[in-house]
Design an enzyme around this catalytic site. Structure first.
Site, short mmCIF file in Angstrom:
data_model
loop_
_atom_site.label_atom_id
_atom_site.label_comp_id
_atom_site.label_asym_id
_atom_site.label_seq_id
_atom_site.Cartn_x
_atom_site.Cartn_y
_atom_site.Cartn_z
N GLU A 88 -3.51 8.45 -1.63
CA GLU A 88 -4.79 8.57 -0.93
C GLU A 88 -4.66 8.96 0.54
OE1 GLU A 88 -8.20 6.25 -2.80
OE2 GLU A 88 -6.73 4.72 -2.27
N HIS A 134 -7.98 2.56 5.64
CA HIS A 134 -8.57 2.45 4.31
C HIS A 134 -8.14 1.10 3.74
CE1 HIS A 134 -9.71 2.99 0.20
NE2 HIS A 134 -8.46 2.98 -0.23
N HIS A 146 -9.11 -2.28 0.72
CA HIS A 146 -9.81 -2.75 -0.47
C HIS A 146 -10.37 -4.16 -0.20
CE1 HIS A 146 -6.83 -0.10 -3.04
NE2 HIS A 146 -7.55 0.61 -2.19
N HIS A 188 -14.14 0.14 -4.87
CA HIS A 188 -12.88 0.54 -4.26
C HIS A 188 -12.62 -0.13 -2.91
CE1 HIS A 188 -10.11 4.27 -3.43
NE2 HIS A 188 -9.52 3.13 -3.16
#
Ligand SMILES: *[C@@H]1O[C@H](CO)[C@@H](O)[C@H](O)[C@H]1NC(C)=O
Ligand SMILES: *[C@@H]1O[C@H](CO)[C@@H](O)[C@H](O)[C@H]1NC(C)=O
Ligand SMILES: *[C@@H]1O[C@H](CO)[C@@H](O)[C@H](O)[C@H]1NC(C)=O
Ligand SMILES: *[C@@H]1O[C@H](CO)[C@@H](O)[C@H](O)[C@H]1NC(C)=O
Ligand SMILES: *[C@@H]1O[C@H](CO)[C@@H](O)[C@H](O)[C@H]1NC(C)=O
Ligand SMILES: *[C@@H]1O[C@H](CO)[C@@H](O)[C@H](O)[C@H]1NC(C)=O
Length: 299
Positions: free
Chosen positions: A113, A132, A134, A213
């Site tokens: 990613e 990023h 979760h 996500h």
């Protein structure tokens, strides 16, 4: 004591590397930003913003067309030898940031990613840090399709958009971005998906929720984006508690959150150098107490 006795050895080794033309020591600016990047990786884990997954990156301070992030490794375990310099253009690895003799395909596999990062840097020239993650309580909001709105000064960058932070939904992507035969696995594994995510950012919020996500956060430095990611998580806690209290006391009204003026002024106050530095001093002191985290650039 230790560093004094090792110094002659370190100098001769550096000369040897230069002589062989293999290892060029990164500039002071890159080294400084890499120190923050490793601390940021460890802090995000320490503060429960990331678990085994998730990542933080920074634009290369020496070259705005490149970014630096670790190869695919749990953020808690990143060291200087995990850092890779990538092309923003196509998210391909150029070299290990601290061992330039390891280039291209010889660089260990990156995060699938990493396109989240490359495409956000490409879309927003003023962004120099991306996270990023979760983060659990943030995923709950995307699951309920409720955007976050700033509820406290330290989370002003969450913004005050009427419908809250945008929510990226894999299921509503057009087939031009996500062809029928491509894996529908939520992962941002190519430029088209990265562009679709970057497109979701709106002026007035630095966060996009990702349904099923997690979230993507953009910032003006590693410290800033780590701060924003942590306080986005805290904001989700406050907003969910306030929503439940509101449901009990106010007949189901969501919390109004901060006004746009207050949120905007709060960003300027809370993300000032002095407050960011105060938070960073605490967080680095905390990760220093835990042997799991090794920042071999700051010793
Ligand atoms: C290092 O960063 C500082 C502050 O951004 C900048 O003024 C300076 O020119 C940079 N140095 C190099 C060698 O790029
Ligand atoms: C900056 O990065 C781009 C893309 O990797 C590269 O083509 C260019 O040569 C670099 N510029 C400098 C001054 O190193
Ligand atoms: C990736 O982008 C860089 C910079 O534009 C370019 O030099 C390189 O050839 C590209 N690599 C691939 C595999 O497309
Ligand atoms: C750099 O990478 C090369 C090739 O893997 C390796 O032989 C060398 O020991 C590495 N240097 C350092 C300082 O880790
Ligand atoms: C966001 O702000 C920038 C700069 O002020 C502007 O160029 C851009 O059009 C704005 N985007 C949206 C979606 O309003
Ligand atoms: C970059 O500029 C856009 C407007 O173009 C703004 O919405 C955004 O907040 C800025 N991002 C950063 C990290 O400063």
């Amino acid at each position: 004591m230790k560093s004094i006795s090792l110094r002659p050895f370190a100098i001769s080794l550096a000369l040897l590397w230069q002589g062989r033309g293999q290892i060029i020591s990164p500039s002071a600016n890159v080294t400084n930003v890499a120190i923050d990047l490793l601390d940021g990786s460890h802090i995000l884990h320490f503060l429960d913003v990331v678990d085994a997954f998730g990542h933080v990156s920074t634009r290369n301070p020496d070259n705005a067309s490149q970014f630096i992030m670790s190869f695919a490794i749990a953020p808690a375990l990143a060291t200087s030898q995990s850092l890779v310099t990538y092309e923003i253009d196509n998210a391909t690895a150029i070299q290990l940031t601290f061992n330039t003799s390891v280039t291209g395909d010889a660089v260990p596999s990156g995060f699938l990613e990493r396109f989240i990062h490359s495409q956000i840097y490409k879309a927003f020239p003023n962004v120099t840090g991306v996270v990023h993650a979760h983060t659990l309580n943030v995923i709950s909001f995307a699951a309920a399709e409720i955007g976050l709105r700033a509820q406290m000064g330290s989370a002003g960058s969450v913004g005050t958009l009427t419908n809250g932070t945008p929510i990226f939904d894999f299921d509503s992507l057009p087939t031009s971005v996500l062809p029928e035969d491509a894996p529908h696995n939520l992962l941002i594994g190519n430029e088209a998906l990265g562009d679709a995510l970057a497109d979701m950012f709106e002026n007035g919020s630095e966060v996009v929720l990702m349904k099923g996500h997690g979230m993507a956060v953009r910032g003006t430095s590693v410290r800033d984006v780590v701060f924003r990611a942590f306080y986005t998580m805290q904001n989700a806690d406050v907003q969910s508690t306030a929503s439940l209290l509101g449901a009990l006391a106010l007949g189901g009204q969501p919390p109004a959150g901060l006004s746009p003026r207050v949120a905007m002024d709060a960003v300027a106050a809370f993300e000032s150098d002095s407050l960011l530095s105060r938070a960073w001093a605490l967080w680095t002191a905390q990760v220093d107490q835990v042997p799991l985290y090794v920042n071999d650039l700051r010793s």
